[in-house]
Design an enzyme around this catalytic site. Structure first.
Site, PDB file in Angstrom:
ATOM      1  N   SER A   1      11.754   3.634 -54.165  1.00  0.00           N
ATOM      2  CA  SER A   1      13.025   3.835 -53.481  1.00  0.00           C
ATOM      3  C   SER A   1      13.170   2.864 -52.308  1.00  0.00           C
ATOM      4  O   SER A   1      13.086   1.653 -52.491  1.00  0.00           O
ATOM      5  CB  SER A   1      13.136   5.298 -53.047  1.00  0.00           C
TER       6      SER A   1
ATOM      7  N   ASP B   1      15.724   7.311 -59.304  1.00  0.00           N
ATOM      8  CA  ASP B   1      14.771   7.131 -58.212  1.00  0.00           C
ATOM      9  C   ASP B   1      13.355   7.559 -58.605  1.00  0.00           C
ATOM     10  O   ASP B   1      13.132   8.659 -59.109  1.00  0.00           O
ATOM     11  CB  ASP B   1      15.239   7.954 -57.007  1.00  0.00           C
TER      12      ASP B   1
END
Length: 644
Positions: free
Chosen positions: A378, A493
């Site tokens: 991320s 993610d």
């Protein structure tokens, strides 16, 4: 399987014979290199010389070329071997990973030989080797007249059993002592001084560069064994030996490849990429995939890096590295990769708190700590990719402020059918900031992780456009649309599966790692009353009038980001189990996960904390040796604390 040992097609070792000694008619060329013998092996060093002489009389010396099957699983147990020099792999079945290695002084086949059962595994020469072969009748006679032999063999067996008990899983990549360096592409010779400079960069390890032109006795040798003996002498006097090879077959090349434990392929960035030649492919097949590295060489560090993907195509390697001939730091980095001591930097997710990664990186740079491999999830992937581009931390803070504060990339709401936010400004900023670079073209090795909803597994990005890797890794479910690959895979993610991808880094390289986790100082509590949560009409009004930004109620985006960060929070408590250095920079009081306007404040706070910790510790080596977690939060007072 890329890491598996294939069943060789060479003749069985039973048919191999000791190579003939040079003819007596050959001119004298100085003292002949002494060959390793039983007496030179540690477990036999204390045995009576008369007993050793009897053993040598009753045994047959067998030369075992690299790749030769010494024994197959299921063979009758009528022979015992002892390794004089070389190394062997032990595998359960053809095509599988080695489960053990056998080296000088160790017996082979002792389980079946002493227990009277058929061979339990297949044994293959991992490099040119020499063993002595002892039949059952010969063993009985030797042990009857030479009482010191059996204890020496049993001592070697006991030592190996102790090692096996401690390490049952498949073998990880080992630090090589011998490295074959082979040019690929149009040039048949290595760039001038490359091997010598690489040897110099491996200090304080004693590295020696050897080529065909360096050793007179090698140039004049008429057989491979003489060359092998000479190269073994060189190996005994050094920590690492670098064999500089040309692309033309020769006795020297054959001997060097037979002894090498790692293969370094060297390509020129200025040449058009070429597919592997038959000779290169044959050489590569001698090595496990984890023991193959590609170095793409350019003249100057300022030269642009492009087209690495074409050199990687068709080459099944574990790692690649970029090497500028005018950068000693690049040589040092390659040396650390080759010797298994490269330092990794693993960065966790955590939205705006991820700006702390930049403060940590700045403190490491100022302390003179070189990072060799960067990976993250991320925001950790976003910051890590920028660092891998060789951008400075302060420069990255500025780009972050432009993206999230000036252009408001994470504040552009959309109709919540596919996501809460409109992704177009976010994507455009990523394309611009990562300058069209592919991951494999970054000066520093890099990976990002995302969660693949198609395969229900972790997706590791090591190839392709950098902006796509970062975009997929940062696709917070519900907040941003998922990233769709060209093959139709749905990526979100990576924090869903692994918000702190330490295990991925361990799989990709050997050596220590600095792992940066994120947390806020204070526990998260809100002043909202559950019974007064807004109705649909109230929520719509909050959305249209922008009241949700100042509301005491936690927003959907905040809840999602906080939920995903829990994996790194829990992982921080297991720092000692990983054997790496975990750094938890102090959070900034009152800063939220989506408060990008405080990017510089977050980075500067982390920089001060980590710079202070490194200064107090004295060196990174001291922290790594402590095997502890560095936690800069007030609870730990900026000191070392053992992880539970």
């Amino acid at each position: 399987m890329p890491n598996a040992v294939k069943r060789p097609k060479t003749q069985p070792a039973e048919n191999c014979v000791e190579p003939a000694a040079p003819s007596r008619s050959e001119p004298k060329r100085g003292k002949r290199p002494s060959a390793p013998s039983l007496a030179s092996l540690a477990d036999f060093s204390g045995v009576n010389p008369a007993d050793l002489n009897l053993l040598e009389e009753k045994t047959a010396a067998v030369w075992v070329p690299r790749g030769t099957v010494l024994m197959n699983a299921g063979d009758p147990p009528d022979t015992l071997y002892v390794v004089i020099f070389g190394r062997f792999y032990v595998i359960r079945n053809p095509g599988e990973q080695p489960i053990a290695e056998i080296g000088p002084g160790e017996p082979i086949g002792e389980i079946g030989f002493f227990a009277g059962v058929r061979r339990t595994a297949t044994v293959i020469a991992a490099r040119d080797s020499k063993v002595i072969r002892l039949s059952r009748d010969a063993f009985a006679e030797v042990t009857r007249h030479a009482p010191g032999i059996a204890p020496a063999i049993l001592t070697a067996v006991a030592k190996r059993l102790a090692r096996v008990t401690r390490a049952l899983p498949a073998l990880p990549p080992r630090r090589p002592r011998t490295i074959a360096i082979l040019p690929v592409g149009a040039d048949i010779k290595l760039p001038r001084n490359l091997v010598a400079d690489l040897a110099d960069a491996m200090a304080p390890r004693r590295a020696v560069a050897v080529s065909y032109d360096d050793l007179r006795e090698v140039r004049m040798a008429a057989d491979r064994e003489t060359i092998t003996r000479r190269l073994l002498e060189v190996e005994n006097d050094a920590d690492v030996v670098l064999f500089a090879l040309d692309r033309s077959p020769s006795l020297f090349t054959d001997a060097a490849l037979g002894l090498a434990e790692h293969l370094l392929l060297v390509a020129s960035a200025s040449d058009p990429a070429m597919a592997p030649t038959p000779f290169e492919s044959e050489a590569a097949e001698m090595f496990l995939q984890s023991h193959r590295t590609l170095a793409v060489v350019r003249e100057k560090a300022s030269d642009e890096i492009r087209g690495t993907a074409a050199w990687l195509a068709g080459r099944d390697i574990a790692l690649h590295s970029h090497l500028a001939l005018d950068s000693f730091g690049d040589f040092e980095r390659l040396g650390r990769f080759l010797t298994g001591s490269a330092l990794g930097l693993v960065l966790s997710g955590g939205a705006a708190l991820g700006c702390a990664h930049l403060g940590v990186a700045k403190a490491l740079q100022e302390a003179g700590i070189p990072i060799d491999y960067i990976g993250g999830t991320s925001v950790g992937a976003a910051m890590g990719a920028a660092l891998a581009m060789a951008l400075q931390p302060d420069e990255i803070v500025g780009l972050t402020e432009e993206m999230f504060v000036t252009r408001r990339a994470m504040r552009r709401l959309t109709i919540p059918v596919y996501s809460l936010l409109d992704h177009r400004v976010f994507d455009a900023s990523l394309r611009k900031n990562y300058a069209g670079l592919d991951v494999e073209d970054l000066p520093c090795n890099f990976f990002a992780v995302s969660a693949n909803l198609t395969t229900n597994d972790l997706h590791v990005h090591r190839r392709g456009p950098t902006w796509e890797a970062v975009r997929a890794s940062a696709a917070i479910p519900g907040v941003l649309p998922p990233f769709i690959t060209r093959s139709g895979d749905v990526l979100v993610d990576g924090g869903i599966i692994d918000n702190l991808p330490v295990a991925v880094m361990h799989d990709l390289k050997s050596g220590p790692n600095i792992v940066v986790g994120l947390r806020r100082k204070e526990k998260w509590r809100v002043g909202a009353d559950y019974e007064t949560f807004p109705t649909r009409r109230g929520a719509l009004g909050d959305l249209l009038l922008g009241r949700w930004r100042k509301s005491a109620y936690p927003s959907l985006a905040t809840i999602i980001v906080r939920g995903m960060s829990m994996t790194s929070e829990r992982r921080l408590g297991k720092a000692a189990e990983e054997g790496d250095l975990f750094i938890v920079p102090a959070g900034t009081e009152g800063v939220g996960f989506l408060e990008w306007e405080k990017a510089r404040e977050i980075a500067e706070a982390a920089y001060r904390d980590v710079a202070d910790l490194l200064s107090k510790a004295g060196s990174l080596e001291a922290l790594l040796k402590a095997g502890s977690r560095v936690d800069a939060t007030p609870d730990f007072g900026g000191s070392l604390a053992k992880a539970n």
